[in-house]
Design an enzyme around this catalytic site. Structure first.
Site, PDB file in Angstrom:
ATOM      1  N   HIS A 114      -7.770  26.823 -58.479  1.00  0.00           N
ATOM      2  CA  HIS A 114      -7.580  25.957 -57.313  1.00  0.00           C
ATOM      3  C   HIS A 114      -8.151  26.544 -56.023  1.00  0.00           C
ATOM      4  CE1 HIS A 114      -6.264  22.353 -55.639  1.00  0.00           C
ATOM      5  NE2 HIS A 114      -4.983  22.357 -55.961  1.00  0.00           N
ATOM      6  N   THR A 160     -11.796  25.390 -75.480  1.00  0.00           N
ATOM      7  CA  THR A 160     -10.917  25.908 -76.524  1.00  0.00           C
ATOM      8  C   THR A 160     -10.364  24.736 -77.316  1.00  0.00           C
ATOM      9  OG1 THR A 160      -8.916  27.192 -77.001  1.00  0.00           O
ATOM     10  CG2 THR A 160      -8.963  26.020 -74.906  1.00  0.00           C
TER      11      THR A 160
END
Length: 465
Positions: A436, A384
């Site tokens: 994560h 992005t």
């Protein structure tokens, strides 16, 4: 309304390209709809004459609902609703289902004509609309389909004719449609009719269904403008639907499902900027768009090859980490209908000229609003570029189903220590958000450091490839 994507349940009709009475041919586009993924044009799969449009522009329709009726038998549909006034003697064993006359079958876009039967599927009665089934001796025989009779909505059922938004307005205003005198085409009740019926009972009530600024008004209410906000209005309400609705749901799901971690790195990208200028005059890149995003995308692909575990997804149901041996590179694009993320399939296998061409086509298609649902499925990693808005960095939210997303900040001339001296250099900041559960700090840091190292010394595009 066909399912134009994978698992979509509804779509909004943006624009009709045909009107009742128009002749259509196989493959002709008849309308444009917006799904939760993209705007899509719907072609018609047969030849015939448009009989009726069952929903106005701006209406959200469930997949499977009839949106257009077409006469494929070659004859024109009756123009006057008076043909409905005299039902024939009772003879039909199934009072809810309607049989179509031989040789003339209004059919649904995308589903074609059934050659084995001319009988229509029974329409379910909603909770707010009791089934209009009388005793068998009182049921009228199937009559030719005319305007106002499709799906049992005609005078033969005793139900007043009105478009869905008008029915909702009547419900909100407490108006019984059976008491309203219709003034619309073919005896259809319009918004104006409902407001007139409500006026003697109470003061005019504002319409509670807001209409987006860019949305065309419904055909049945074209002559009656929607209530406009006063010049000193303090609020404007915009319906949440289409791409924006899907994006919001996906981002909430991603943010509260995948534990996000974001890391940042600021570095000197001057050499990459010089390479961009050199490539613009390279004969192998002639006619192609060369910009920093192109080389950043290539750096991501090289870094992903060096750190393959970054290109993965988390399969909760199977309790597995799925490593992808390909990169479908997503590029976040801001469009008038909201943020979309189309992706370049198998970007890892493309040369620099091929990647440039793919990026240009992706961006051009997104700006035109022509991105297909298939182009936004199957992404594995996303970039992005918030730098185009002058923003230094951000903490991007993962695209659902992906393990990482890279935000590219603005590239600016800044004082930087280069070879022991402070000099003006092109500097930027990259931000990497990752899931994560499957990407730990070591893997995320190595990947981000590799992307920055390549852009600091772009010759690594060759030595590390």
């Amino acid at each position: 309304m066909p399912d134009v994507g994978e698992g979509l349940t509804e779509a909004e009709i943006l624009k009709w390209y045909v009107q009742p009475g128009d002749t259509v041919t196989d493959g002709q586009v008849v309308c444009e709809v917006e799904t939760a993924k993209a705007a899509v044009e719907l072609p018609i799969p047969f030849d015939g004459t448009v009989h009726e449009l069952l929903f106005p522009e701006g209406t959200t329709v469930d997949v499977g609902q009839v949106i257009i009726s077409v006469n494929v038998g070659g004859g024109a549909a009756p123009a006057a609703p008076a043909a409905v006034a005299a039902p024939e003697p009772a003879a039909a064993p199934e009072p809810v289902a309607e049989a179509e006359p031989e040789g003339r079958q209004p059919v649904l876009v995308g589903y074609g004509v059934s050659a084995s039967s001319t009988k229509r599927r029974a329409r379910k009665a909603s909770a707010a609309e009791p089934a209009q089934v009388a005793a068998p001796a009182q049921v009228a025989a199937p009559a030719p389909v005319v305007p106002g009779q499709l799906n049992g909505h005609g005078p033969a059922t005793g139900r007043p004719l009105a478009k869905p938004p008008v029915r909702k307005l009547a419900k909100d205003l407490g108006v019984d449609l059976a008491t309203v005198t219709p003034t619309g085409p073919d005896g259809v009740i319009t918004r104006d009719d409902v407001h007139r019926a409500a006026a003697p009972v109470a003061a005019p009530v504002p319409v509670v269904e807001p209409v987006p600024v860019a949305e065309a008004p419904a055909p049945a209410a074209a002559a009656v403008p929607a209530p406009a906000a006063s010049s000193d209005a303090r609020e404007t309400r915009i319906p949440i639907k289409g791409v924006r609705k899907a994006t919001a749901a996906a981002m909430v799901g991603s943010a509260f499902t995948a534990p996000h971690v974001t890391e940042f790195i600021t570095f000197d990208i001057t050499r990459t900027m010089k390479l961009v200028e050199e490539l613009k005059s390279d004969k192998d890149m002639a006619g192609l768009r060369v910009n920093p995003l192109l080389l950043i995308a290539k750096a991501v692909l090289v870094a992903a090859k060096r750190n393959p575990d970054i290109n993965a997804s988390w399969d909760e149901a199977a309790q597995e980490i799925v490593l992808k041996h390909y990169v479908n590179l997503g590029i976040a694009a801001a469009t008038p209908r909201g943020l979309i993320v189309p992706n370049i399939k198998d970007a890892h296998a493309q040369t620099l000229p091929e990647l440039s061409r793919s990026l240009s086509e992706l961006v051009a298609t997104a700006r035109e609003g022509k991105t297909t649902p298939a182009a936004m499925q199957g992404g594995t990693f996303t970039i992005t570029n918030v730098g185009v808005f002058g923003v230094d960095t951000g903490t991007p939210i993962l695209n659902p189903g992906e393990s990482a997303i890279l935000a590219v900040g603005a590239i600016k001339l800044q004082p930087w220590v280069h070879k022991g001296k402070v000099k003006p250099r092109h500097v930027t900041t990259l931000a990497l958000s990752f899931d994560h559960r499957l990407v730990d700090g070591e893997l995320g840091s190595k990947f981000l450091a590799d992307v920055a190292a390549i852009l600091e010394q772009p010759k690594r595009l060759i030595t590390w490839a």
